[in-house]
Design a protein around this motif. Structure first.
Motif, PDB file in Angstrom:
ATOM      1  N   GLU A 155     -18.614   5.520 -22.392  1.00 15.69           N
ATOM      2  CA  GLU A 155     -20.023   5.722 -21.478  1.00 15.69           C
ATOM      3  C   GLU A 155     -20.479   6.757 -21.599  1.00 15.69           C
ATOM      4  O   GLU A 155     -21.570   7.208 -21.634  1.00 15.69           O
ATOM      5  N   ALA A 156     -19.442   7.898 -21.240  1.00 18.41           N
ATOM      6  CA  ALA A 156     -20.139   9.240 -20.861  1.00 18.41           C
ATOM      7  C   ALA A 156     -21.046   9.942 -21.990  1.00 18.41           C
ATOM      8  O   ALA A 156     -21.765  10.404 -21.948  1.00 18.41           O
ATOM      9  N   GLY A 157     -20.320   9.414 -23.373  1.00 16.37           N
ATOM     10  CA  GLY A 157     -20.961  10.355 -24.313  1.00 16.37           C
ATOM     11  C   GLY A 157     -22.128   9.820 -24.911  1.00 16.37           C
ATOM     12  O   GLY A 157     -22.973  10.506 -25.898  1.00 16.37           O
ATOM     13  N   THR A 158     -22.535   8.457 -25.067  1.00 21.08           N
ATOM     14  CA  THR A 158     -23.598   7.805 -25.651  1.00 21.08           C
ATOM     15  C   THR A 158     -24.486   7.284 -24.715  1.00 21.08           C
ATOM     16  O   THR A 158     -25.565   6.847 -25.510  1.00 21.08           O
ATOM     17  N   ASP A 159     -24.539   7.578 -23.444  1.00 15.37           N
ATOM     18  CA  ASP A 159     -25.587   6.571 -22.662  1.00 15.37           C
ATOM     19  C   ASP A 159     -26.846   7.394 -22.920  1.00 15.37           C
ATOM     20  O   ASP A 159     -27.981   6.816 -22.565  1.00 15.37           O
ATOM     21  N   GLY A 160     -27.028   8.647 -23.218  1.00 19.08           N
ATOM     22  CA  GLY A 160     -28.141   9.244 -23.270  1.00 19.08           C
ATOM     23  C   GLY A 160     -29.217   8.887 -23.937  1.00 19.08           C
ATOM     24  O   GLY A 160     -30.547   8.779 -23.889  1.00 19.08           O
ATOM     25  N   ALA A 161     -28.616   8.282 -25.364  1.00 20.34           N
ATOM     26  CA  ALA A 161     -29.912   8.030 -26.309  1.00 20.34           C
ATOM     27  C   ALA A 161     -29.990   6.375 -26.491  1.00 20.34           C
ATOM     28  O   ALA A 161     -28.880   5.653 -26.028  1.00 20.34           O
ATOM     29  N   GLY A 162     -30.776   5.897 -27.585  1.00 18.28           N
ATOM     30  CA  GLY A 162     -30.687   4.667 -27.960  1.00 18.28           C
ATOM     31  C   GLY A 162     -31.717   3.706 -27.398  1.00 18.28           C
ATOM     32  O   GLY A 162     -32.628   4.175 -26.698  1.00 18.28           O
ATOM     33  N   LEU A 163     -31.727   2.507 -27.699  1.00 18.91           N
ATOM     34  CA  LEU A 163     -32.646   1.347 -27.447  1.00 18.91           C
ATOM     35  C   LEU A 163     -32.000   0.227 -26.257  1.00 18.91           C
ATOM     36  O   LEU A 163     -30.911   0.094 -26.618  1.00 18.91           O
TER      37      LEU A 163
END
Lengths: 477, 477
Positions: free
Chosen positions: B402-410
């Motif tokens: 959760e912590a590392g990847t939630d910032g970006a994407g669609l």
């Protein structure tokens, strides 16, 4: 060969056979599938449901096909009781219902429910007053047959339904015997039927649950037949059942009139031809094709075999023919003779000649069985024409006068002997006591409770009562 | 026209038809009656019972004819659980049993019992270790199918029976799918079968209860069929069922070898011909005539209709075809793709030409359905030959970070959309994010839980996990 056991099962009606054969190629697939074979099966099933619903007098979506009439009754009883469990746990049944209903009632009792059994008169007809009284507090469901399967008496369904409606109790009608002859009248809530009783194939029952009736199907869930009949639908048989019901109904009025006359002939001739014989059931309000009589000093199974050998297939409510030691619960509830019991139920198409042959053969068959059992010929009463129905004496305890009569008389030990032997021994012994003398019969066959009082009525002796296995009989003066 | 839905129901086998017609005239009477028609019916019933028992591998008095395989399973489950109620109230079932067993298990739970469900691997085969562990304290009955009805995987019945014997637990085998092919091996206690699965008529199931197995029949008492199947016996259908089982068995080995080769052809060709397709079920330990595959971006019902229009009748475990919103519990338990699911089950006599025609038609049918749903053609993966079975990732929660990847994407909102739409939208959207980018899919169709992870496996993207209705998918690098 004459098959006179239509009330058990009928051979396939020609229309049923034709419909069955025609739908074997079209109706084998799963009607729940989307492919063409499935859709074809679904169309046959839908059409059969419409046909059957029209004959019953209900909406197609109220009618479910079950694997048998028995399962229709079991599901109807359990489902209606479960649907009304907040109202109460009491089930009301008539004493002369089919065993499928009585077994369902026993299962209900085992599960903690209660059952009220409503009696019938000597013709097998529901006691309407007792019925009305039974529908009181806590009654969840009432069951009544449209007509009795053993003696043919038609029940007052409309009146019973009216009482149910007033009490707010749903009525389940077991219409197995009457459905071939016409729709069930009155404002009933649930109905069950069985195709092989009208010339449809085995394996198809009908269960109707009127819209608005609370119903919770018993057992595991199943998506077929509105959740009321688990398992793959037998569509060719269902198609044959529906088609033959329609065909049978088209012929019903004419055939009923014809068979009614033949049964009237049997009803009037049998007591004249066979001494010591009692015709039972309502003589007028009855199924058109069915008549039942019992013969003193006769082993029911032996008589069935004698008639079978003479080319006539009938059935019997005598205890010795059912594989159990208890006589028919129907005859017991009516309080009529059970020994030498014969049910004649004529299939459609029976002709007058067959009936005359039966009347020719019957007296010899009865006499032969009596001779084998060493029945006392002199003791066989000749029934007077128009003999009135004997009053219901029950076990006659009220008539017993222990103090005044115990001193004299004869004691006959028939314990361990099966019906009709206790009655035969009583008939022999009664000649050895003086007029007004007492015979005590010790008999532990359950049928004796019915047959000793009935014998007394038929022979003019007096049944004074029963204590345990001891029956007290006073010789005619 | 090719009917490839043998596992649902088969047309009447010629021997069944012949036996049915022959016994319509002989088998309509009540076999409990003493007259000649009754005795004749009884003889037919007894002979059919012997024939069926020989084919099953049991004693005739262990075998009861029921109105359907479903009722055999319901009665077997309830009767064995009631017979062992002093031992315990826990029922063990595999996760891939027929709905008739799972519905019986739900009924057992509603009545206060407990159920342990044993999982399967990705081929649908029972987890033998989990099975053994489940048979511990309080286990009253265990149920296992001989072979799965949706994917054809043959279960390790002998091994399961051995474990049951060691644990002192009776084993009920649902043999509906395998009985046409041979007797069930191993030391089982109860067995159920269904005649219309082998070309017998509808309306006939088999229930076998081995001597010594404690069994208390559920429901109201009934004197027919050893008290295990209430209602009038359907003797012509029973005769036809037994005769056709014997006939089918005589042809079984040769026919199995022939159909096995045809199914192998389908198993190998379909992934080559249809991109984005996954063949499921055990490739070796399987029923000879059955193969199942699923197709990405395909609405199962639309594919069924397309194949039906092209002359092929198949079935589907996709959610959209069952009238419910949940995909097949079998595919779910296996953790494989459920969308665009097709089950092909070849009836005896299917020839190689029919199978080749099916393989000719299938790619166009799938492509047509995909085009209708506007599926992204570029996103359809071509399955490599011999692609290894993907490991079971479950819902993949452990892989989420959760912590590392939630910032970006669609984020893609597919709520309220039914399968295969969420997967189709995901496939379109994945091309718009950079390699390694994250797509969150909001999807509340239950099939998405199966199909989004399966899509990831098939396309090389990474399924990172699910929280509620949010699925996290990371684009392939």
């Amino acid at each position: 060969m004459s098959y006179f056991d239509a009330a058990s099962s009928l051979p396939l009606h020609p229309v049923a056979r034709q419909a069955l054969l025609a739908s074997l190629d079209e109706g084998w697939a799963d009607p729940a599938r989307l492919h063409r074979e499935g859709r074809r099966a679904r169309m046959l099933l839908d059409a059969a449901r419409e046909t059957a619903a029209e004959a019953v007098g209900c909406r197609p979506d109220e009618l479910t096909f079950t694997p048998s009439g028995t399962q229709a009754l079991h599901t109807a009883t359990a489902g209606a009781l479960a649907g009304r469990r907040r109202t109460g746990h009491r089930l009301v049944v008539s004493a002369v219902e089919h065993s499928a209903v009585l077994h369902a009632a026993q299962a209900h009792e085992r599960a903690g429910g209660t059952v009220t059994t409503v009696g019938v008169d000597r013709t097998g007809r529901l006691d309407a007053q007792e019925w009305r009284a039974a529908l009181g507090a806590g009654c969840a469901l009432a069951c009544l047959q449209s007509a009795n399967h053993e003696v043919g008496t038609v029940q007052p369904v409309e009146e019973a339904a009216q009482a149910c409606a007033e009490a707010g109790v749903p009525l389940l009608v077991d219409a197995a015997q009457s459905l071939p002859w016409g729709p069930v009248p009155g404002d009933w809530s649930l109905l069950a039927g069985s195709a092989h009783k009208w010339g449809g194939p085995a394996g198809v029952g009908l269960l109707v649950v009127r819209k608005g009736v609370r119903f919770a199907p018993p057992g595991p869930a199943d998506e077929r037949e509105a959740g009321r009949a688990a398992g793959f639908e037998n569509i060719p048989a269902i198609v044959a059942a529906a088609a033959s019901l329609r065909a049978v109904r088209a012929e019903a009025d004419a055939e009923a009139a014809r068979l009614r006359a033949l049964v009237d002939r049997i009803r009037s001739r049998v007591p004249e031809l066979v001494p010591g014989c009692e015709v039972v059931g309502d003589p007028v309000r009855r199924l058109p094709h069915l008549v039942t009589f019992s013969c003193l000093y006769v082993d029911g199974e032996a008589l069935l075999h004698a008639l079978d050998a003479a080319g006539f297939s009938v059935s019997s409510g005598s205890s010795c023919t059912s594989g159990t030691l208890t006589p028919s619960h129907v005859l017991r509830a009516m309080g009529v003779l059970s020994e030498g019991n014969v049910r004649v139920s004529l299939p459609p198409g029976t002709d007058a000649d067959e009936v005359e042959r039966f009347l020719d053969v019957l007296p010899g068959a009865v006499a032969g069985v009596r001779a084998q059992a060493a029945a006392p010929a002199a003791a066989v009463p000749h029934a007077p024409a128009g003999r009135p129905e004997a009053p219901d004496t029950g076990t006659g305890r009220a008539a017993a006068d222990e103090a005044g009569t115990d001193g004299a008389g004869l004691t006959l030990d028939a314990r361990g002997k099966l019906c009709p032997l206790p009655v035969i021994e009583l008939a022999k012994a009664i000649g050895t006591v003086p007029a007004g003398g007492l015979v005590r019969v010790l008999a532990d066959d359950e049928a004796a409770r019915l047959d000793i009082p009935a014998w007394c009525e038929m022979t003019g002796h007096t049944f004074e009562g029963r204590e345990g296995v001891t029956f007290r009989v006073r010789a005619a003066p």
